[in-house]
Design an enzyme around this catalytic site. Structure first.
Site, PDB file in Angstrom:
ATOM      1  N   ARG A  76       0.864  -1.178   0.000  1.00 44.48           N
ATOM      2  CA  ARG A  76       0.000   0.000   0.000  1.00 44.48           C
ATOM      3  C   ARG A  76       0.908   1.237   0.000  1.00 44.48           C
ATOM      4  NH1 ARG A  76      -4.277   3.061  -1.317  1.00 44.48           N
ATOM      5  NH2 ARG A  76      -4.638   4.721   0.178  1.00 44.48           N
ATOM      6  N   SER A  79      -0.373   8.301   1.139  1.00 47.27           N
ATOM      7  CA  SER A  79       0.084   9.677   1.325  1.00 47.27           C
ATOM      8  C   SER A  79      -0.440  10.224   2.643  1.00 47.27           C
ATOM      9  CB  SER A  79      -0.384  10.559   0.162  1.00 47.27           C
ATOM     10  OG  SER A  79       0.206  10.141  -1.047  1.00 47.27           O
ATOM     11  N   CYS A  81      -2.009  12.076   5.665  1.00 44.36           N
ATOM     12  CA  CYS A  81      -3.255  12.827   5.835  1.00 44.36           C
ATOM     13  C   CYS A  81      -3.434  13.083   7.325  1.00 44.36           C
ATOM     14  CB  CYS A  81      -4.439  12.051   5.264  1.00 44.36           C
ATOM     15  SG  CYS A  81      -6.035  12.875   5.517  1.00 44.36           S
ATOM     16  N   CYS A  92     -12.750  12.312   4.542  1.00 42.69           N
ATOM     17  CA  CYS A  92     -12.039  11.485   3.571  1.00 42.69           C
ATOM     18  C   CYS A  92     -12.073  10.028   4.051  1.00 42.69           C
ATOM     19  CB  CYS A  92     -10.594  11.965   3.409  1.00 42.69           C
ATOM     20  SG  CYS A  92      -9.585  11.775   4.902  1.00 42.69           S
ATOM     21  N   GLU A 119       1.119  15.456   1.999  1.00 40.81           N
ATOM     22  CA  GLU A 119      -0.141  15.904   2.591  1.00 40.81           C
ATOM     23  C   GLU A 119      -1.024  16.612   1.552  1.00 40.81           C
ATOM     24  OE1 GLU A 119      -3.002  16.274   5.103  1.00 40.81           O
ATOM     25  OE2 GLU A 119      -1.143  15.825   6.180  1.00 40.81           O
ATOM     26  N   ARG A 121      -2.803  15.571  -1.092  1.00 43.49           N
ATOM     27  CA  ARG A 121      -2.513  15.261  -2.494  1.00 43.49           C
ATOM     28  C   ARG A 121      -1.317  16.059  -3.004  1.00 43.49           C
ATOM     29  NH1 ARG A 121      -8.236  14.719  -5.779  1.00 43.49           N
ATOM     30  NH2 ARG A 121      -9.237  13.204  -4.413  1.00 43.49           N
ATOM     31  N   THR A 141     -13.627  18.642  -4.451  1.00 39.99           N
ATOM     32  CA  THR A 141     -12.202  18.607  -4.127  1.00 39.99           C
ATOM     33  C   THR A 141     -11.320  18.973  -5.321  1.00 39.99           C
ATOM     34  OG1 THR A 141     -10.433  17.225  -3.199  1.00 39.99           O
ATOM     35  CG2 THR A 141     -12.039  16.117  -4.584  1.00 39.99           C
ATOM     36  N   ASP A 153      -4.323  16.751  -8.497  1.00 33.59           N
ATOM     37  CA  ASP A 153      -3.490  15.861  -7.683  1.00 33.59           C
ATOM     38  C   ASP A 153      -2.031  16.174  -7.990  1.00 33.59           C
ATOM     39  OD1 ASP A 153      -2.229  13.782  -6.344  1.00 33.59           O
ATOM     40  OD2 ASP A 153      -3.664  12.259  -6.992  1.00 33.59           O
ATOM     41  N   ARG A 155       0.574  14.863  -6.345  1.00 33.93           N
ATOM     42  CA  ARG A 155       1.480  13.820  -5.863  1.00 33.93           C
ATOM     43  C   ARG A 155       2.287  13.212  -7.003  1.00 33.93           C
ATOM     44  NH1 ARG A 155      -2.782  10.066  -2.859  1.00 33.93           N
ATOM     45  NH2 ARG A 155      -3.906  10.640  -4.774  1.00 33.93           N
ATOM     46  N   THR A 176      -4.752  -0.434  -4.110  1.00 29.54           N
ATOM     47  CA  THR A 176      -5.134   0.914  -4.519  1.00 29.54           C
ATOM     48  C   THR A 176      -6.423   0.889  -5.312  1.00 29.54           C
ATOM     49  OG1 THR A 176      -4.369   2.938  -5.616  1.00 29.54           O
ATOM     50  CG2 THR A 176      -3.818   0.844  -6.679  1.00 29.54           C
TER      51      THR A 176
END
Length: 244
Positions: A76, A79, A81, A92, A119, A121, A141, A153, A155, A176
């Site tokens: 996994r 990110s 949060c 979320c 943090e 995204r 979002t 996003d 990331r 995912t």
């Protein structure tokens, strides 16, 4: 069984002088600086601390069993949060995904969670809260991130790819719902044999957020709350990917 003290000492000795050309457009290079025991409410783990020598950010790999040199490792990539993971926010599904991943991996022979400091995204905590404030006024979002001048996003996954290379993981079964993670990791040379979905039933506060992830960001989501596929031993195969 996890890494022995002798194995840890050898890994740290090898990593001490690591300084490669880096991965991805930003030439990200990380190295392992510490490995320690991490007994938790989700199972018994070891944690490896990574340091990014480009921006000095710190990331961790939460390890169950010995993943070094292994194939098809349940993995996994999570990110950071703060609001969800630490404060239990219902806006979320981050904490639910993290806890499920840890519990699921603890039942396996080996597996890992990469916890990345990305943090919101990738827009950071302050901007994430600014985005929340815009969402309170009706934006979704994606719209909130765009209104702040970001992509939906921000990331990137070269850090995760380097971490997997450092751990000598030969291939992963990626936990995912986000096809972009699969594409990004493969672009950086990571072999992904399966996608393992994370089925998290929505609540009254995050349903719109999850619907936006599905409808605008391409996440593969099941709102019916059916049993987790990986627990049934029926991994979802990626299109065009041979079963292994």
């Amino acid at each position: 069984m996890g890494l022995t003290l002798e194995e840890i000492d050898e890994i740290l000795r090898i990593e001490a002088d690591h300084d490669c050309a880096g991965v991805g457009g930003q030439k990200i290079c990380v190295k392992i600086l510490a490995i320690a025991e991490l007994p938790s409410r989700f199972g018994r783990f070891q944690v490896a601390a990574f340091w990014n020598n480009r921006d000095a950010k710190e990331h961790i790999a939460i390890l169950h069993g010995n993943v070094f040199g292994r194939q098809q490792v349940p993995t996994r990539i999570h990110s950071e949060c703060l609001t969800g993971d630490a404060l239990g926010s219902l806006r979320c599904d981050c904490r639910d995904q993290l806890e499920h991943a840890l519990r699921s991996i603890a039942r396996q022979d080996c597996g890992l969670v990469l916890y990345l400091r990305q943090e919101g995204r990738g827009i950071g905590l302050l901007n994430k809260l600014r985005a929340y404030a815009l969402q309170d006024r009706g934006l979704d979002t994606v719209e909130a991130n765009l209104a702040l001048g970001f992509r939906d996003d921000e990331r990137e996954y070269s850090i995760a790819a380097h971490m997997l290379h450092s751990l000598r993981v030969r291939s992963v079964r990626l936990m995912t719902n986000n096809p972009r993670k699969v594409e990004e990791l493969e672009r950086h040379g990571i072999e992904i044999t399966d996608r393992l979905p994370l089925v998290i039933p929505p609540n009254a506060y995050n349903r719109f957020y999850l619907e936006t992830k599905r409808d605008k960001s391409g996440h593969i989501l099941d709102f019916e709350g059916r049993p987790h596929v990986e627990e049934q031993g029926e991994p979802v195969r990626l299109e065009g990917m041979p079963g292994k």
